[in-house]
Design a protein around this motif. Structure first.
Motif, mmCIF file in Angstrom:
data_model
loop_
_atom_site.group_PDB
_atom_site.id
_atom_site.type_symbol
_atom_site.label_atom_id
_atom_site.label_comp_id
_atom_site.label_asym_id
_atom_site.label_seq_id
_atom_site.Cartn_x
_atom_site.Cartn_y
_atom_site.Cartn_z
ATOM 1 N N LYS A 104 -31.137 21.250 -7.652
ATOM 2 C CA LYS A 104 -30.760 20.223 -8.623
ATOM 3 C C LYS A 104 -29.687 19.333 -7.998
ATOM 4 O O LYS A 104 -29.305 19.511 -6.842
ATOM 5 N N TYR A 105 -29.201 18.391 -8.792
ATOM 6 C CA TYR A 105 -28.093 17.544 -8.385
ATOM 7 C C TYR A 105 -26.853 17.960 -9.178
ATOM 8 O O TYR A 105 -26.898 18.059 -10.404
ATOM 9 N N CYS A 125 -22.743 17.383 -10.184
ATOM 10 C CA CYS A 125 -21.639 16.426 -10.285
ATOM 11 C C CYS A 125 -20.370 17.187 -10.606
ATOM 12 O O CYS A 125 -20.421 18.313 -11.109
ATOM 13 N N TYR A 152 -16.328 16.635 -12.374
ATOM 14 C CA TYR A 152 -15.416 15.808 -13.148
ATOM 15 C C TYR A 152 -14.026 16.433 -13.125
ATOM 16 O O TYR A 152 -13.885 17.651 -13.207
ATOM 17 N N LEU A 162 -15.216 11.095 -13.189
ATOM 18 C CA LEU A 162 -16.173 11.506 -12.170
ATOM 19 C C LEU A 162 -15.503 11.504 -10.807
ATOM 20 O O LEU A 162 -14.902 10.499 -10.414
ATOM 21 N N TYR A 172 -20.672 12.840 -7.316
ATOM 22 C CA TYR A 172 -21.990 12.783 -7.940
ATOM 23 C C TYR A 172 -23.078 13.012 -6.886
ATOM 24 O O TYR A 172 -22.826 12.873 -5.697
ATOM 25 N N GLN A 173 -24.255 13.361 -7.343
ATOM 26 C CA GLN A 173 -25.373 13.674 -6.439
ATOM 27 C C GLN A 173 -24.918 14.602 -5.310
ATOM 28 O O GLN A 173 -25.122 14.317 -4.131
ATOM 29 N N TYR A 201 -14.780 20.307 -13.840
ATOM 30 C CA TYR A 201 -16.030 20.755 -14.433
ATOM 31 C C TYR A 201 -17.214 20.330 -13.557
ATOM 32 O O TYR A 201 -17.282 19.173 -13.141
ATOM 33 N N GLN A 239 -21.454 19.853 -13.415
ATOM 34 C CA GLN A 239 -22.495 19.464 -14.376
ATOM 35 C C GLN A 239 -23.818 19.308 -13.640
ATOM 36 O O GLN A 239 -23.859 18.812 -12.508
ATOM 37 N N TRP A 245 -28.440 19.104 -14.572
ATOM 38 C CA TRP A 245 -29.493 18.899 -15.577
ATOM 39 C C TRP A 245 -30.535 19.999 -15.426
ATOM 40 O O TRP A 245 -30.897 20.367 -14.317
ATOM 41 N N ILE A 289 -36.782 20.061 -13.445
ATOM 42 C CA ILE A 289 -35.859 20.802 -12.582
ATOM 43 C C ILE A 289 -34.589 20.029 -12.294
ATOM 44 O O ILE A 289 -33.498 20.614 -12.247
ATOM 45 N N SER A 290 -34.669 18.749 -12.093
ATOM 46 C CA SER A 290 -33.480 18.003 -11.678
ATOM 47 C C SER A 290 -33.526 16.566 -12.156
ATOM 48 O O SER A 290 -34.581 16.025 -12.478
ATOM 49 N N CYS A 291 -32.330 15.997 -12.190
ATOM 50 C CA CYS A 291 -32.198 14.589 -12.537
ATOM 51 C C CYS A 291 -30.956 14.059 -11.814
ATOM 52 O O CYS A 291 -29.853 14.559 -12.055
ATOM 53 N N TRP A 348 -25.407 10.866 -13.502
ATOM 54 C CA TRP A 348 -24.006 11.252 -13.673
ATOM 55 C C TRP A 348 -23.394 10.468 -14.824
ATOM 56 O O TRP A 348 -23.962 9.497 -15.301
ATOM 57 N N PHE A 349 -22.218 10.921 -15.299
ATOM 58 C CA PHE A 349 -21.547 10.356 -16.463
ATOM 59 C C PHE A 349 -20.353 9.522 -15.984
ATOM 60 O O PHE A 349 -19.383 10.056 -15.470
#
Lengths: 106, 131
Positions: free
Chosen positions: A30-31, A33, A35, A45, A48-49, A86, A88, A90, B112-114, B117-118
């Motif tokens: 997964k990716y 991130c 914070y 942030l 990311y990625q 934190y 994070q 998906w 599975i993945s995305c 980011w926030f």
């Protein structure tokens, strides 16, 4: 449901390297991130990625993600880096946060 | 610059509803999804759901299904989060956060993945539920 696990706390001396881990089943697929949240403030942030750094975030912040673990690394940690962090990711149409890690710089 | 400004603190009685707003500026409102995340006192971050400001479609965390409603007003670039049947455990700071991704593209997010980011987050709205 998918879970991300972080250590509740990490301590580091000023100028040293801090590593904060985030564990989840096949998290490397997964990716991830990261914070940063300081007391009384909104999260910001920092990665990311997996390993990309937003503009304005110091170069001492870096990230990696492989296997079941994502890692946030802060090189040359400064007092201003003391905060909650934190992770994070998906999974199955749901955003998941780790429980957070309190970084203490002492 | 991109900015999210939320409505002010609320105090509600158990069983009531609360509606929190989040006004966006500095970017094209309909091009980015918006999340809602909450944080109970001394606790971690909890994802509540997401709304597509373009079409108004939503997706809610299972925990909040049936109690949360997210809407938007494109004329004012504002998204709303309404939580009903409030209980003391809903006392928390509620944040809106912009989703940065191309999730509107078919296949961008898989099961599975995305790669999203926030960024940024609103300043937060404290909702206190107390009798």
């Amino acid at each position: 449901s998918y879970e991300l696990t972080q250590p509740p706390s990490v301590s580091v001396s000023p100028g040293q390297t801090a590593s904060i881990t985030c564990s989840g089943n096949k998290l490397g697929d997964k990716y991830a991130c990261w914070y940063q949240q300081k007391p009384g403030q909104s999260p910001v942030l920092v990665i990311y990625q997996d390993s990309r750094r937003p503009s304005g975030i110091p170069e001492r912040f870096s990230g990696s993600n492989s296997g079941n673990t994502a890692t946030l690394t802060i090189s040359g940690t400064q007092a201003m880096d003391e905060a909650d962090y934190y992770c994070q990711a998906w999974d199955s149409s749901t955003e998941v946060f780790g429980g957070g890690t309190k970084l203490t710089v002492l | 610059q991109v900015q999210l400004v939320q409505s002010g603190a609320e105090v509600k009685k158990p069983g009531a509803s609360v509606k929190v707003s989040c006004k966006a500026s500095g970017y094209t409102f309909t091009k980015y999804y918006m999340h809602w995340v909450r944080q109970a006192p001394g606790q971690g971050l909890e994802w509540m759901g997401i709304i597509n400001p373009s079409g108004g479609t939503t997706s809610y965390a299972q925990k909040f299904q049936g109690r949360v409603t997210m809407t938007r007003d494109t004329s004012t670039s504002t998204v709303y989060m309404e939580l009903s049947s409030l209980r003391s455990e809903d006392t928390a700071v509620y944040y809106c956060a912009r989703d940065v991704s191309r999730r509107h593209e078919l296949g961008y997010c898989t099961s599975i993945s995305c790669p999203n980011w926030f960024d940024p987050w609103g300043q937060g709205t404290l909702v206190t539920v107390s009798s």
